[in-house]
Each structure stands twice: as structure tokens, then as C-alpha cells.
Design a protein around this motif. Structure first.
Motif, PDB file in Angstrom:
ATOM      1  N   VAL A 163       0.695  -1.421  -0.158  1.00  0.00           N
ATOM      2  CA  VAL A 163      -0.050   0.009   0.279  1.00  0.00           C
ATOM      3  C   VAL A 163       1.039   1.315  -0.051  1.00  0.00           C
ATOM      4  CG1 VAL A 163      -1.555   1.596   0.994  1.00  0.00           C
ATOM      5  CG2 VAL A 163      -2.173  -1.255   1.312  1.00  0.00           C
ATOM      6  N   THR A 164       0.403   2.490  -1.008  1.00  0.00           N
ATOM      7  CA  THR A 164       1.478   2.749  -1.222  1.00  0.00           C
ATOM      8  C   THR A 164       1.349   4.420  -1.219  1.00  0.00           C
ATOM      9  OG1 THR A 164       1.219   2.701  -3.465  1.00  0.00           O
ATOM     10  CG2 THR A 164       3.289   1.733  -2.806  1.00  0.00           C
ATOM     11  N   PRO A 165       0.756   5.139   0.012  1.00  0.00           N
ATOM     12  CA  PRO A 165      -0.108   6.402   0.591  1.00  0.00           C
ATOM     13  C   PRO A 165       1.690   7.541  -0.659  1.00  0.00           C
ATOM     14  CG  PRO A 165       0.674   5.685   2.234  1.00  0.00           C
ATOM     15  CD  PRO A 165       0.541   4.296   1.575  1.00  0.00           C
ATOM     16  N   HIS A 166       0.523   8.809  -1.040  1.00  0.00           N
ATOM     17  CA  HIS A 166       1.751   9.920  -1.422  1.00  0.00           C
ATOM     18  C   HIS A 166       1.526  11.035  -0.075  1.00  0.00           C
ATOM     19  CE1 HIS A 166      -1.816  11.948  -3.363  1.00  0.00           C
ATOM     20  NE2 HIS A 166      -1.819  10.536  -3.744  1.00  0.00           N
ATOM     21  N   ALA A 167       2.266  11.897  -0.633  1.00  0.00           N
ATOM     22  CA  ALA A 167       1.821  12.860   0.456  1.00  0.00           C
ATOM     23  C   ALA A 167       1.031  12.859   0.749  1.00  0.00           C
ATOM     24  CB  ALA A 167       2.974  14.256   0.390  1.00  0.00           C
ATOM     25  N   ARG A 168       0.182  13.241   0.056  1.00  0.00           N
ATOM     26  CA  ARG A 168      -1.727  14.254  -0.168  1.00  0.00           C
ATOM     27  C   ARG A 168      -2.650  12.822   0.638  1.00  0.00           C
ATOM     28  NH1 ARG A 168      -2.700  17.709  -4.784  1.00  0.00           N
ATOM     29  NH2 ARG A 168      -2.489  15.615  -6.212  1.00  0.00           N
ATOM     30  N   SER A 169      -2.574  11.724   0.522  1.00  0.00           N
ATOM     31  CA  SER A 169      -3.210  10.831   0.976  1.00  0.00           C
ATOM     32  C   SER A 169      -3.779  11.019   2.439  1.00  0.00           C
ATOM     33  CB  SER A 169      -2.631   9.486   0.882  1.00  0.00           C
ATOM     34  OG  SER A 169      -2.265   9.729  -0.615  1.00  0.00           O
ATOM     35  N   ALA A 170      -5.689  11.201   1.973  1.00  0.00           N
ATOM     36  CA  ALA A 170      -6.262  10.857   3.534  1.00  0.00           C
ATOM     37  C   ALA A 170      -5.725  10.441   3.936  1.00  0.00           C
ATOM     38  CB  ALA A 170      -7.450  11.424   3.216  1.00  0.00           C
ATOM     39  N   PRO A 171      -5.467   9.703   5.483  1.00  0.00           N
ATOM     40  CA  PRO A 171      -5.537   9.195   6.478  1.00  0.00           C
ATOM     41  C   PRO A 171      -6.597   7.860   5.942  1.00  0.00           C
ATOM     42  CG  PRO A 171      -4.628  10.566   7.316  1.00  0.00           C
ATOM     43  CD  PRO A 171      -5.802  10.701   6.039  1.00  0.00           C
TER      44      PRO A 171
END
Length: 362
Positions: free
Chosen positions: A149-157
Motif C-alpha cells: 500500500v503506497t500512499p503519497h504525501a497528500r493521501s487522506a489517512p
């Protein structure tokens, strides 16, 4: 009664693209009690996936999805993800592509709105097959396998939590990392091994039949993944060219050293030991420390039920089989089955199988 959908996936999930991965996601989620809808540019894929039980065809009047899972070719990921972010303004959108950084850049360019970008979280289940299409799918494809799972800097928790709930519902083990970390990791553990298999398999094409007749399980193991779809792999390599280029240069240096050693008769031990160290570094089952195993070779007649009888006998003996491989000898009515078991259990299994009438090769 059907199972209750897991927390975090209580709404409808739309799977966009129902090849091997998309259909397998639909099958796993449907089994877990999730309401799944399916879409694909090829209507026959939707009909097939739906017939297998992966979900219902998407259509007008469907509930708004809480999650969209995009499973399309790598070159189209950014475009398709962006389209679903715009079409479903309340949904979290993820994808199951094998490269994460390049699609993220494409999505950001197509969906500049920060609020929309917060709903996108990339992901990548580390499971697949050299086969493709919905008929190759299975609900158990992801069980026990890592799912990046690769969230980026703006991904909402909350979007990250939804994607991790997806992985858990499919039976996978979540591994969270950045898109760049992911791409470096898969270049080393997936993309480079695939290309090495391709190079090895390429040496077999056009080889004399009398040479190919000596093919054993070793060459099959090394070359199996080379049977993957060339069009798909062209896109994967292009999307992850940066990480792959660095590794390929390292391999070229090693290959030059190997060639020089073979030509001059110099010691090969350093390269061979490096290979052994690499094999030992691969995590064992469930990501733990590798279990020391030993092979037990058993001749199994090529008749229905014989392999099942062998497994049943091993179970009654009380020895767990860590892995299994089957090698069919040309022209013989038997197969040689290699059972990998714990070192300390190997001799116990050999002796017990022999007492039950099995031919064990020592």
C-alpha cells in the motif's frame, strides 16, 4: 446467510478491469460478503468474471462506490484512475499496478485538485501468474501474500485505511511503503528476475531438439515466468526504467566478471557464494526467517489419486511439507516428486514412506 462485509468496505466496490487480478479481487471480496460491481472495456470479460462469481456487471442506477479498484495495463493507469476520481467524487480510488511512481505523476497532472488527490492511494498485490484473463483468476490468489500500500504525501489517512481493508479482505498481508520505495523493491525482487528468466529462456528458442530433451526441473524453475505477456512486460519495464537500469548495470558488471572467470579458469566461488547468500536472504513463509529444509525425493506413479495418497501419508506420518515440486521424466510412467521438509524431519519421512511402499530416492 452471506458473510457480513468487513469494516471499511460496507459499501459497493467497483472493480474496473477484470483480467486475472481484477477478477481475483472481485472473487475474494464477494466471498467476504462485499457488494462488488464489475466493468471492463471488453464486455465478454465482464460476463466471464460475473459468471465466475466475482460480482455483478456495473450499470446505471448502481449505488455510488465507496472504493474503486483499477486493474488495467500499466500505460493506462494514470488516465483510468483520474477518470474514476472525477466520476466518483466520494470514492477512494486505488490500483493494483506493478509500478507506482509513474502513475502517481500522471494522476497528479490529470487531477490537480488537492481534495481529489487525497482520495487516491496506490497499491500492488504481490501475486500473479504467467497466465492472464478472468478464467485464470481465483479467490485465493492473494492469501498470505504481501500487498504493498503506497500512499503519497497528500493521501487522506481514511483513504489509506480503506485500501488496507481491501488487502485484508483479500487475505493479503499489508506492507506500507512510499511509491519510490515500492518501485525500487519490485525492480529487485520481480522485474529484474523476470528479465533474467527471459534472457535464459531465449537461449532455448531454436535449440536442437536433442539438447532440449535433457530439460529438467531446474530450467523449468528458472524460466517459468518468462512466459508472461510481452506487451504487459514492455509497459512494466518502461514505467520502472529508472530503478531497473541501475540494477541491470550491476548485473552487467557481474556478468563480465563471470565471463572472465570462465574464460581464464579463475575461481568462481565468490559469485557462487553471493548467489547462495541471496537465496538465504529471501524471507521464509509469512515473511519470517527461512526454515532450513531438506529434499525428500519420491517416485510417484502417473495415475489418478497417487499424489493425493502421498500427501495423505505425509500428513499421517506427521511431517509438514514446506514446498513441493514435480519433475516428469521423459518416457517414464512416473514423476519424481521433491518434498521440501524441515531438516530434522527429512530422514523420518524417508523411512516412514519406504515402510508404506513408496520408492524413495536417497
Amino acid at each position: 446467510m452471506p458473510p457480513e462485509a468487513p469494516a471499511g468496505l460496507r459499501g459497493t466496490v467497483l472493480v474496473a478491469g477484470v483480467g486475472l487480478l481484477g477478477t481475483s479481487v472481485g472473487l475474494a471480496l464477494s466471498r467476504a460478503g462485499v457488494d462488488v460491481r464489475l466493468s471492463d472495456p471488453q464486455p465478454e470479460h465482464v460476463r466471464t468474471a460475473s459468471g465466475l462469481g466475482a460480482g455483478r456487471p456495473a450499470g446505471e442506477g448502481d449505488p455510488h462506490p465507496c472504493l474503486v479498484v483499477v486493474a488495467c495495463p500499466p500505460a493506462l493507469l494514470g488516465e483510468v484512475v483520474a477518470a474514476h476520481l472525477r466520476a466518483h467524487p466520494e470514492a477512494v480510488v486505488t490500483d493494483v499496478g506493478s509500478v507506482k511512481s509513474a502513475p502517481l505523476v500522471d494522476v497528479a497532472a490529470r487531477v490537480p485538485d488537492v481534495a481529489d488527490g487525497r482520495r487516491y492511494v496506490g497499491s500492488h498485490p504481490m501475486a500473479g501468474s504467467e497466465r492472464s484473463g478472468p478464467l485464470a483468476a481465483t479467490a485465493s490468489l492473494f492469501e498470505g501474500r504481501p500487498w504493498a500500500v503506497t500512499p503519497h504525501a497528500r493521501s487522506a489517512p481514511e483513504a489509506v485505511e480503506t485500501v488496507e481493508a481491501l488487502a485484508a479482505a483479500c487475505g493479503a498481508i499489508t506492507v506500507r511503503m512510499t511509491p519510490d520505495e515500492h518501485d525500487r523493491a519490485v525492480a529487485r525482487t520481480s522485474h529484474l528476475p523476470h528479465l533474467m528468466a527471459v534472457l535464459t529462456a531465449g537461449r532455448l528458442a531454436g535449440a536442437p531438439a536433442e539438447q532440449l530433451a535433457l530439460s529438467g526441473q531446474g530450467v523449468r524453475d528458472v524460466t517459468r515466468v518468462a512466459g508472461g505477456d510481452p506487451a504487459l512486460w514492455r509497459q512494466i519495464v518502461a514505467a520502472n526504467a529508472g530503478a531497473l537500469t541501475e540494477l541491470l548495470r550491476e548485473v552487467r558488471t557481474d556478468l563480465d566478471g563471470l565471463l572472465a572467470a570462465v574464460e581464464t579458469g579463475a575461481p568462481l566461488e565468490p559469485l557462487l557464494e553471493a548467489g547462495r547468500a541471496g537465496v538465504a536472504a529471501i524471507p521464509g513463509k509469512h515473511g519470517g526467517t527461512p526454515t532450513p529444509v531438506a529434499p525428500v525425493y519420491v517416485a510417484v506413479p502417473d495415475h489418478p489419486g497417487e499424489l493425493a495418497r502421498l500427501f495423505a501419508d505425509a500428513g499421517e506420518i506427521g511431517v509438514n511439507i514446506e514446498d513441493v515440486r514435480i519433475d516428469h521424466d521423459p518416457g517414464r510412467p512416473v514423476g519424481l516428486v521433491e518434498l521440501a521438509v524441515r531438516d530434522s524431519h527429512a530422514e523420518v519421512l524417508r523411512s516412514a514412506l519406504e515402510s508404506r511402499g513408496w520408492t524413495v530416492h536417497r
